[in-house]
Structures are given as C-alpha cells and as structure tokens.
Enzyme design. Structure first.
Site, mmCIF file in Angstrom:
data_model
loop_
_atom_site.group_PDB
_atom_site.id
_atom_site.type_symbol
_atom_site.label_atom_id
_atom_site.label_comp_id
_atom_site.label_asym_id
_atom_site.label_seq_id
_atom_site.Cartn_x
_atom_site.Cartn_y
_atom_site.Cartn_z
ATOM 1 N N VAL A 125 0.834 -1.200 0.000
ATOM 2 C CA VAL A 125 0.000 0.000 0.000
ATOM 3 C C VAL A 125 0.874 1.258 0.000
ATOM 4 O O VAL A 125 0.499 2.287 -0.573
ATOM 5 C CB VAL A 125 -0.986 -0.052 1.201
ATOM 6 N N ASP A 126 2.038 1.187 0.593
ATOM 7 C CA ASP A 126 2.996 2.301 0.612
ATOM 8 C C ASP A 126 3.372 2.692 -0.821
ATOM 9 O O ASP A 126 3.295 3.874 -1.211
ATOM 10 C CB ASP A 126 4.232 1.848 1.408
HETATM 11 N N1 AR6 Z 1 -5.363 -0.160 -0.969
HETATM 12 C C1 AR6 Z 1 -5.703 -0.779 0.187
HETATM 13 N N2 AR6 Z 1 -4.987 -1.789 0.730
HETATM 14 C C2 AR6 Z 1 -3.882 -2.190 0.061
HETATM 15 C C3 AR6 Z 1 -3.462 -1.592 -1.149
HETATM 16 C C4 AR6 Z 1 -4.247 -0.529 -1.666
HETATM 17 N N3 AR6 Z 1 -3.925 0.088 -2.805
HETATM 18 N N4 AR6 Z 1 -2.325 -2.221 -1.565
HETATM 19 C C5 AR6 Z 1 -2.047 -3.188 -0.658
HETATM 20 N N5 AR6 Z 1 -2.991 -3.181 0.323
HETATM 21 P P1 AR6 Z 1 1.537 -3.979 3.176
HETATM 22 P P2 AR6 Z 1 2.620 -3.942 5.928
HETATM 23 C C6 AR6 Z 1 -3.120 -4.047 1.495
HETATM 24 O O1 AR6 Z 1 2.469 -5.066 2.814
HETATM 25 O O2 AR6 Z 1 2.298 -5.366 6.122
HETATM 26 C C7 AR6 Z 1 5.847 -1.693 2.540
HETATM 27 O O3 AR6 Z 1 6.861 -2.052 1.659
HETATM 28 C C8 AR6 Z 1 -2.401 -5.369 1.468
HETATM 29 O O4 AR6 Z 1 -3.143 -6.309 0.707
HETATM 30 O O5 AR6 Z 1 1.337 -2.853 2.224
HETATM 31 O O6 AR6 Z 1 2.295 -2.968 7.027
HETATM 32 C C9 AR6 Z 1 6.285 -0.657 3.557
HETATM 33 O O7 AR6 Z 1 7.215 0.246 3.026
HETATM 34 C C10 AR6 Z 1 -2.367 -5.727 2.960
HETATM 35 O O8 AR6 Z 1 -3.609 -6.318 3.336
HETATM 36 O O9 AR6 Z 1 1.941 -3.296 4.604
HETATM 37 C C11 AR6 Z 1 6.860 -1.514 4.644
HETATM 38 O O10 AR6 Z 1 8.194 -1.865 4.356
HETATM 39 C C12 AR6 Z 1 -2.250 -4.354 3.636
HETATM 40 O O11 AR6 Z 1 -2.539 -3.387 2.602
HETATM 41 C C13 AR6 Z 1 6.003 -2.754 4.621
HETATM 42 O O12 AR6 Z 1 5.494 -2.849 3.306
HETATM 43 C C14 AR6 Z 1 -0.903 -4.056 4.237
HETATM 44 O O13 AR6 Z 1 0.124 -4.669 3.475
HETATM 45 C C15 AR6 Z 1 4.824 -2.628 5.551
HETATM 46 O O14 AR6 Z 1 4.164 -3.866 5.608
#
Ligand code: AR6
Length: 173
Positions: free
Chosen positions: A32-33
């Site tokens: 999501v980042d």
């Molecule tokens: N909209 C809503 N949710 C989303 C989207 C979106 N566009 N894209 C992904 N998700 P993650 P974390 C969901 O891995 O576990 C990054 O590299 C995804 O399916 O994004 O907190 C950062 O820089 C999942 O359910 O975040 C950190 O290094 C949720 O968002 C690390 O990842 C969170 O997944 C953080 O890891």
C-alpha cells in the site's frame, strides 16, 4: 461512532486522511505504501524526505505516526504510520499495532479532521496474522472513539478475504 469495513483501493478514497502502512524511513516501499506514493506523485516523497530523522534513516519509529499532504491523491492528507513486523507475538506486536491506531487518530484530531481510512496495517509484508490484527484494530478504534460520532473511520481492505476477516472482527466485538 461510525466505523465500517469496505473493500477498495485506498488511494481512490475521498476522505480527509488516508493512513499509509509505511516503514521507518518513510521513503516508500511496496504494498500500500508503493501504491500511495505512485498515486500521490513525487511531491509526497519530497515531503517525507523533509521530515526530521530521530535516528539515522528513521523518520517514524514503529507505532508512531507522521502527517503529510496528500498531493495528487483524492485524500487531503496522508498519515504515515509504521506497524510492527510479526515475530510470533513475542515482541509486543499487539501493543505496537494499537499505538499505530492511537497515534494516527491523535493527529487526525489535532488537525480537526473527521474522515479517515486505514489499510490493514502490518497484514501484508510485515506478516501480522490478519484476524489478530483486525481484532486489535477494532478494539483500539472503539476504545479511542467511544462516544465520538464526529469521526468517521473506514477500514479499507484490498481483498474480499481480508474484508471478511475485518467484518468478522467488527461483528464479534
Ligand atoms: N489499498 C488498500 N490496501 C492495500 C493496497 C491498496 N492500494 N495495496 C495493498 N494493500 P503492506 P505492511 C493491502 O504489505 O504489512 C511496505 O513495503 C495489502 O493487501 O502494504 O504494514 C512498507 O514500506 C495488505 O492487506 O503493509 C513496509 O516496508 C495491507 O494493505 C512494509 O510494506 C498491508 O500490506 C509494511 O508492511
């Protein structure tokens, strides 16, 4: 206290603030980042880079939150937070995850904003078991928002399976 679960790409939501599940550098990443940085445009990276470091490479320690404008996003602001990496529950992950929800809401209130959307913080790359994370999210938000109808919270899931998990936590609590 309006708290709901939806399924959406968080970058499309027209709310006062979306929450970013970032890493401590705040300089972007995957998941999501990455999606938020792509949709906001390069000005977001510049705004993040301008935030002070509390240690080399650390602009936001785990459990804390920082705010920037939303730039090209539909949301006015991005509130960046850093969830815990899951280590089997041995490193106070639940407490750190709860702090993410508390600190993001605190910034929302300080800026007199009312609508906020959260992704499933820590449930992707950081490996937090989704059902446990959903329970922490719902419990913490209910606790923080008790009796406050002014703030509108969306738990924004990216898949039907995640939506079902968060909906179950909301119904069970
Ligand atoms: N909209 C809503 N949710 C989303 C989207 C979106 N566009 N894209 C992904 N998700 P993650 P974390 C969901 O891995 O576990 C990054 O590299 C995804 O399916 O994004 O907190 C950062 O820089 C999942 O359910 O975040 C950190 O290094 C949720 O968002 C690390 O990842 C969170 O997944 C953080 O890891």
């Amino acid at each position: 206290m309006p708290l709901k679960v939806s399924i959406a790409d968080i970058t499309t939501l027209r709310v006062d603030a979306i929450v970013n599940a970032a890493n401590p550098s705040l300089l972007g990443g995957g998941g999501v980042d990455g999606a938020i940085h792509r949709a906001a445009g390069p000005a977001l990276l510049e705004a993040c880079r301008a935030l002070p470091e509390s240690a080399p490479g650390v602009r936001c320690p785990t459990g804390e939150a920082r705010m920037t404008p939303g730039f090209a996003l539909a949301a006015r602001y991005v509130i960046h937070t850093v969830g815990p990496i899951w280590h089997g529950g041995t490193r106070d992950e639940a407490q750190f995850l709860a702090l993410c929800y508390r600190h993001t809401l605190r910034l929302l209130r300080e800026h007199r904003l009312r609508t906020i959307a959260y992704p499933a913080i820590s449930c992707g790359v950081y490996g937090y078991p989704a059902a446990n994370a959903a329970e922490v999210a719902v419990r913490t938000l209910r606790d923080e928002l008790a009796g406050d109808d002014a703030i509108d919270v969306t738990l924004c899931c990216f898949s039907e399976s995640m939506r079902a998990i968060f909906q179950r936590a909301l119904s069970a609590a």
